[in-house]
Structure formats: structure tokens, C-alpha cells
Design a protein around this motif. Structure first.
Motif, PDB file in Angstrom:
ATOM      1  N   UNK A   7       0.843  -1.204   0.000  1.00  0.00           N
ATOM      2  CA  UNK A   7       0.000   0.000   0.000  1.00  0.00           C
ATOM      3  C   UNK A   7       0.879   1.254   0.000  1.00  0.00           C
ATOM      4  N   UNK A   8       0.458   2.242  -0.744  1.00  0.00           N
ATOM      5  CA  UNK A   8       1.310   3.432  -0.856  1.00  0.00           C
ATOM      6  C   UNK A   8       1.435   4.173   0.468  1.00  0.00           C
ATOM      7  N   UNK A   9       0.466   3.973   1.384  1.00  0.00           N
ATOM      8  CA  UNK A   9       0.599   4.666   2.666  1.00  0.00           C
ATOM      9  C   UNK A   9       1.752   4.096   3.486  1.00  0.00           C
ATOM     10  N   UNK A  10       2.006   2.789   3.388  1.00  0.00           N
ATOM     11  CA  UNK A  10       3.143   2.213   4.116  1.00  0.00           C
ATOM     12  C   UNK A  10       4.452   2.668   3.497  1.00  0.00           C
ATOM     13  N   UNK A  12       4.893   5.492   1.990  1.00  0.00           N
ATOM     14  CA  UNK A  12       5.043   6.891   2.403  1.00  0.00           C
ATOM     15  C   UNK A  12       5.573   6.973   3.827  1.00  0.00           C
ATOM     16  N   UNK A  13       5.024   6.157   4.702  1.00  0.00           N
ATOM     17  CA  UNK A  13       5.436   6.209   6.105  1.00  0.00           C
ATOM     18  C   UNK A  13       6.919   5.850   6.242  1.00  0.00           C
ATOM     19  N   UNK A  15       9.279   6.032   3.924  1.00  0.00           N
ATOM     20  CA  UNK A  15      10.137   7.046   3.304  1.00  0.00           C
ATOM     21  C   UNK A  15      10.214   8.291   4.187  1.00  0.00           C
ATOM     22  N   UNK A  16       9.079   8.627   4.780  1.00  0.00           N
ATOM     23  CA  UNK A  16       9.046   9.786   5.670  1.00  0.00           C
ATOM     24  C   UNK A  16       9.971   9.561   6.866  1.00  0.00           C
ATOM     25  N   UNK A  17       9.869   8.369   7.471  1.00  0.00           N
ATOM     26  CA  UNK A  17      10.734   8.090   8.626  1.00  0.00           C
ATOM     27  C   UNK A  17      12.205   8.191   8.231  1.00  0.00           C
ATOM     28  N   UNK A  19      13.607  10.043   5.724  1.00  0.00           N
ATOM     29  CA  UNK A  19      14.105  11.422   5.536  1.00  0.00           C
ATOM     30  C   UNK A  19      14.178  12.166   6.863  1.00  0.00           C
ATOM     31  N   UNK A  20      13.271  11.827   7.782  1.00  0.00           N
ATOM     32  CA  UNK A  20      13.306  12.531   9.070  1.00  0.00           C
ATOM     33  C   UNK A  20      14.527  12.158   9.903  1.00  0.00           C
ATOM     34  N   UNK A  22      17.451  11.616   8.686  1.00  0.00           N
ATOM     35  CA  UNK A  22      18.492  12.508   8.148  1.00  0.00           C
ATOM     36  C   UNK A  22      18.317  13.949   8.601  1.00  0.00           C
ATOM     37  N   UNK A  23      17.059  14.432   8.494  1.00  0.00           N
ATOM     38  CA  UNK A  23      16.803  15.829   8.864  1.00  0.00           C
ATOM     39  C   UNK A  23      17.104  16.080  10.339  1.00  0.00           C
ATOM     40  N   UNK A  24      16.666  15.160  11.180  1.00  0.00           N
ATOM     41  CA  UNK A  24      16.771  15.395  12.619  1.00  0.00           C
ATOM     42  C   UNK A  24      18.199  15.271  13.125  1.00  0.00           C
TER      43      UNK A  24
ATOM     44  N   UNK B 147       4.184  13.230   2.311  1.00  0.00           N
ATOM     45  CA  UNK B 147       5.538  13.160   2.866  1.00  0.00           C
ATOM     46  C   UNK B 147       6.187  14.544   2.940  1.00  0.00           C
ATOM     47  N   UNK B 151       7.256  16.345   6.372  1.00  0.00           N
ATOM     48  CA  UNK B 151       8.684  16.566   6.571  1.00  0.00           C
ATOM     49  C   UNK B 151       8.965  18.026   6.923  1.00  0.00           C
ATOM     50  N   UNK B 154       7.919  18.918  10.366  1.00  0.00           N
ATOM     51  CA  UNK B 154       8.901  18.466  11.358  1.00  0.00           C
ATOM     52  C   UNK B 154      10.031  19.478  11.522  1.00  0.00           C
ATOM     53  N   UNK B 182      -8.411   2.951   1.861  1.00  0.00           N
ATOM     54  CA  UNK B 182      -7.877   2.175   0.760  1.00  0.00           C
ATOM     55  C   UNK B 182      -6.370   1.919   0.914  1.00  0.00           C
ATOM     56  N   UNK B 183      -5.750   2.603   1.879  1.00  0.00           N
ATOM     57  CA  UNK B 183      -4.310   2.412   2.081  1.00  0.00           C
ATOM     58  C   UNK B 183      -3.462   3.317   1.206  1.00  0.00           C
ATOM     59  N   UNK B 184      -4.079   4.375   0.696  1.00  0.00           N
ATOM     60  CA  UNK B 184      -3.334   5.271  -0.178  1.00  0.00           C
ATOM     61  C   UNK B 184      -3.106   6.653   0.404  1.00  0.00           C
ATOM     62  N   UNK B 185      -3.324   6.807   1.700  1.00  0.00           N
ATOM     63  CA  UNK B 185      -3.018   8.087   2.349  1.00  0.00           C
ATOM     64  C   UNK B 185      -2.609   7.771   3.777  1.00  0.00           C
ATOM     65  N   UNK B 186      -1.552   8.439   4.242  1.00  0.00           N
ATOM     66  CA  UNK B 186      -1.107   8.187   5.609  1.00  0.00           C
ATOM     67  C   UNK B 186      -2.222   8.537   6.585  1.00  0.00           C
ATOM     68  N   UNK B 194       4.855   9.971  14.260  1.00  0.00           N
ATOM     69  CA  UNK B 194       6.127  10.388  13.674  1.00  0.00           C
ATOM     70  C   UNK B 194       6.514  11.798  14.122  1.00  0.00           C
TER      71      UNK B 194
END
Ligand SMILES: Nc1ncnc2c1ncn2[C@@H]1O[C@H](COP(=O)(O)OP(=O)(O)OP(=O)(O)O)[C@@H](O)[C@H]1O
Ligand SMILES: [Mg+2]
Lengths: 77, 264
Positions: A7-10, A12-13, A15-17, A19-20, A22-24, B147, B151, B154, B182-186, B194
């Protein structure tokens, strides 16, 4: 599950973790990799770490920011 | 009276700061508060059109700091609520026309007879951002469930803390329940975990926001709009009420049916 079925949300999560982290800690991806490799090197002197499964995350807690790393041992579950 | 100043900020542009400022200010006024909205986006003024007050502007914030007029002369009274004012940004000047120190002074003056001062920050982390947070007691960060926006949020949390604005809260804007399902948005929990900050509200994606912006009537005024309800709830939370978060639901036939027969 194939990775493109994930699923694209996983995605995204994760990838976000990434980059964070690195940022942090304000490290470049190269420095992150170098740190990771050195950590593996040191730990490997004493324990059998599974370098494929290492996870690193930087968490902001109440009064501090912490680098949290997970080094699974080889052959363990 | 010692008013509270809330800055509405983000890292990434276009995530809904101005929309949120207009609606939070309006919703606070609906609760009987005396509120002054400040458009700190100098050079890109927008809060006036979102509020529907663009044709009443005579003076702006730069006129005030340059002593071309008195503060009260630049404050535009809202058409709908007596206790609601807008201090517009200058359109033909740049961000350096106001300094953080001047901003602080101006806000101190406003605090004397306002309950709340809501500052709409420009995008980015430069001078405009520094001006916007200068007099703030409290910060609300707006993000969308992407994302890049999270980001940048943050990054802003770190900068706010460095400036001594502790414990900022977040609004997650433009959530679409169908996509999350649907699993397409956080999801909300993912982002809150996070970012590790408190959630002050979620605002659904709502076409009504476009319509209300077209008309210059903040959606908080619309009793039937979901996004309006979301902003009214945020205002009540700002005032200290402990309200549960709005349930995200797809407005599907099934959910409407369930509501109708009292199943949900
Ligand atoms: N919940 C929402 N549903 C639908 N549209 C929205 C929503 N929130 C914001 N928008 C739309 O998104 C656009 C950008 O919103 P807005 O101007 O409030 O963002 P901003 O953060 O102030 O942008 P900037 O960084 O340029 O100042 C506007 O057209 C607005 O109508
Ligand atoms: Mg804006």
C-alpha cells in the motif's frame, strides 16, 4: 507481497521516517550509511548482527531527540 | 484583557494556513471572543480575500509600523461579527518592511483589548516566518497527509522549539477518508506518532472550502459543512475544551443509511 503491491501509505510512512532521520540528526545519506556501517563493524566484534534487518529511527521525546537503532541478531526471530 | 496570540504556520506552502487562520479566527469570534487576524504574508496578501474583506482595505500593517496611521485605523471590522478584525498585509512591499521586534510591539498593543490574535504566517522559514512567530504564545502547524508537507512540518517544530515556542500543535488538513481506508493516504495516528506532537484537529478535504473561498465566506459559518464543523471544534479546543476528534467517514450510501436508521 511484492513490493509494488505494498500500500502506498506504508511506503510513504517508511520514506518519511527515513528522511526525518536525516533531517533530525542533520546527516547526509552518505554519512548515515557510513555511521551505520561503522556501527555494524563495532557490534559485529561482539555479536552476530543481521545487517540486512537493521532499523534506525530518530524519535522526538519529551525533552530530547533520540537515535533509536534496532540490530536484530542473526538466526534469532 | 491579556489576549493570547496563536501563529498558524507550516513549512510547505499551500497546505491551508490562510484557510485555517480565517476559519479559526471566525470560529473564535462565533464563540463570543474578540479576535484580530493578522496577515503576516507581506507581499502575498490573501487573508483579506478569504475573509471577503478585500474592498475595505485602506491601510495595512506596514502603514502601522511606519506610523502612517494608527493601529485602529488599519484594523478592518468583519461584516458578520462585531468582535472580529483583520489587520491586512501590505501587498506592494516585502517581508523586510516589518521586523520581529515591531511585530512583537504591535501584538503587545493588540493584546490589551483582544481575547485572541491569530497570525497567518507565510510559507518558508525566512524573515516572514520569523516575523509571524515573533509575538506568538502558541503555534499551530498545518500539514497535509503528504511526505513533503509532514517533513517540512517536522522542520518547523524544531525551529519553533529553538525559538522558545514549545509544544506546538498540529492540524492535519485535506484528509480523505476513502483514500486512508484504501491504504493510499497516511493515517492520522501515523503522522502524529512520527511528529510526536499533539493534534488539535483534522480537517477533511472539502469542496465547500473552494466554494466558500470564492464567496469570501469562511466555511466555519456553514453549519452543514464537515470542514466548518472541524474548524469550530478546533476553536473550542483552543479555548480549552476537551472535544473528541471528528470521526472520519466516507460519506458512502452505507454510512448515510446507517446514520438514518441510527446504527452509527
Ligand atoms: N480542506 C480543504 N479542502 C479543499 N481545499 C482546501 C482545503 N484546505 C485548503 N484548500 C485549498 O487549498 C488552497 C491553498 O490553501 P491556503 O491558501 O489556505 O494555503 P496556504 O498554506 O495559506 O498557502 P500559502 O503557503 O501560499 O500561503 C486553496 O485554494 C484552498 O481553498
Ligand atoms: Mg497563505
Amino acid at each position: 507481497m511484492k513490493s509494488d503491491d505494498k500500500k502506498s501509505k506504508s511506503v510513504a510512512k517508511e520514506r518519511l521516517q527515513f528522511v526525518l532521520v536525516q533531517d533530525r540528526v542533520k546527516l547526509t545519506p552518505d554519512e548515515m550509511d557510513a555511521m551505520r556501517d561503522e556501527l555494524i563493524e563495532v557490534l559485529s566484534k561482539y555479536i552476530d548482527v543481521d545487517s540486512q534487518k537493521i532499523e534506525m529511527d530518530v524519535r522526538r521525546e519529551d525533552d530530547m531527540t533520540a537515535l533509536v537503532a534496532n540490530f536484530p541478531l542473526k538466526g534469532s526471530k | 484583557m491579556a489576549g493570547k496570540t496563536i501563529v498558524i504556520t507550516s513549512g510547505k506552502g499551500g497546505v491551508g494556513k490562510t484557510t485555517s487562520s480565517a476559519n479559526i479566527g471566525t470560529a473564535l469570534a462565533m464563540q463570543g471572543n474578540k479576535v484580530c487576524l493578522i496577515d503576516a504574508d507581506i507581499g502575498l496578501r490573501n487573508l483579506d480575500v478569504v475573509m471577503g474583506l478585500e474592498n475595505r482595505i485602506v491601510y495595512d500593517i506596514v502603514d502601522v509600523v511606519e506610523n502612517n496611521c494608527r493601529l485602529e485605523q488599519a484594523m478592518i471590522r468583519d461584516k458578520r461579527y462585531d468582535g472580529l478584525y483583520l489587520l491586512p498585509a501590505a501587498q506592494t512591499r516585502d517581508k523586510t518592511s516589518v521586523t520581529p521586534f515591531q511585530m512583537k510591539e504591535l501584538i503587545e498593543k493588540l493584546k490589551e483589548d483582544m481575547d485572541y490574535i491569530v497570525v497567518d504566517s507565510p510559507a518558508g522559514i525566512e524573515q516572514g516566518f520569523k516575523n509571524a512567530i515573533a509575538g506568538a504564545d502558541r503555534a499551530i502547524i498545518v500539514t497535509t497527509p503528504e511526505i513533503s508537507a509532514v517533513r517540512d512540518a517536522d522542520r518547523i517544530i524544531g525551529l519553533l522549539e529553538a525559538e522558545g515556542l514549545r509544544d506546538p500543535e498540529v492540524i492535519i488538513n485535506r484528509i480523505r477518508a476513502d483514500m486512508v481506508e484504501r491504504g493510499d493516504m497516511m493515517g492520522i495516528e501515523d503522522m502524529i506518532e512520527i511528529l510526536a506532537i499533539d493534534l488539535i484537529g483534522i480537517v477533511p478535504e472539502d469542496e465547500g472550502i473552494v466554494v466558500s473561498t470564492n464567496r469570501g465566506e469562511p466555511i466555519a459559518l456553514n453549519d452543514n459543512a464537515k470542514a466548518g464543523q472541524a474548524y469550530r471544534n478546533i476553536a473550542r479546543r483552543i479555548m480549552g475544551e476537551d472535544l473528541p476528534m471528528m470521526k472520519l467517514e466516507k460519506d458512502s450510501f452505507i454510512s448515510r443509511f446507517k446514520k438514518l436508521v441510527g446504527l452509527s
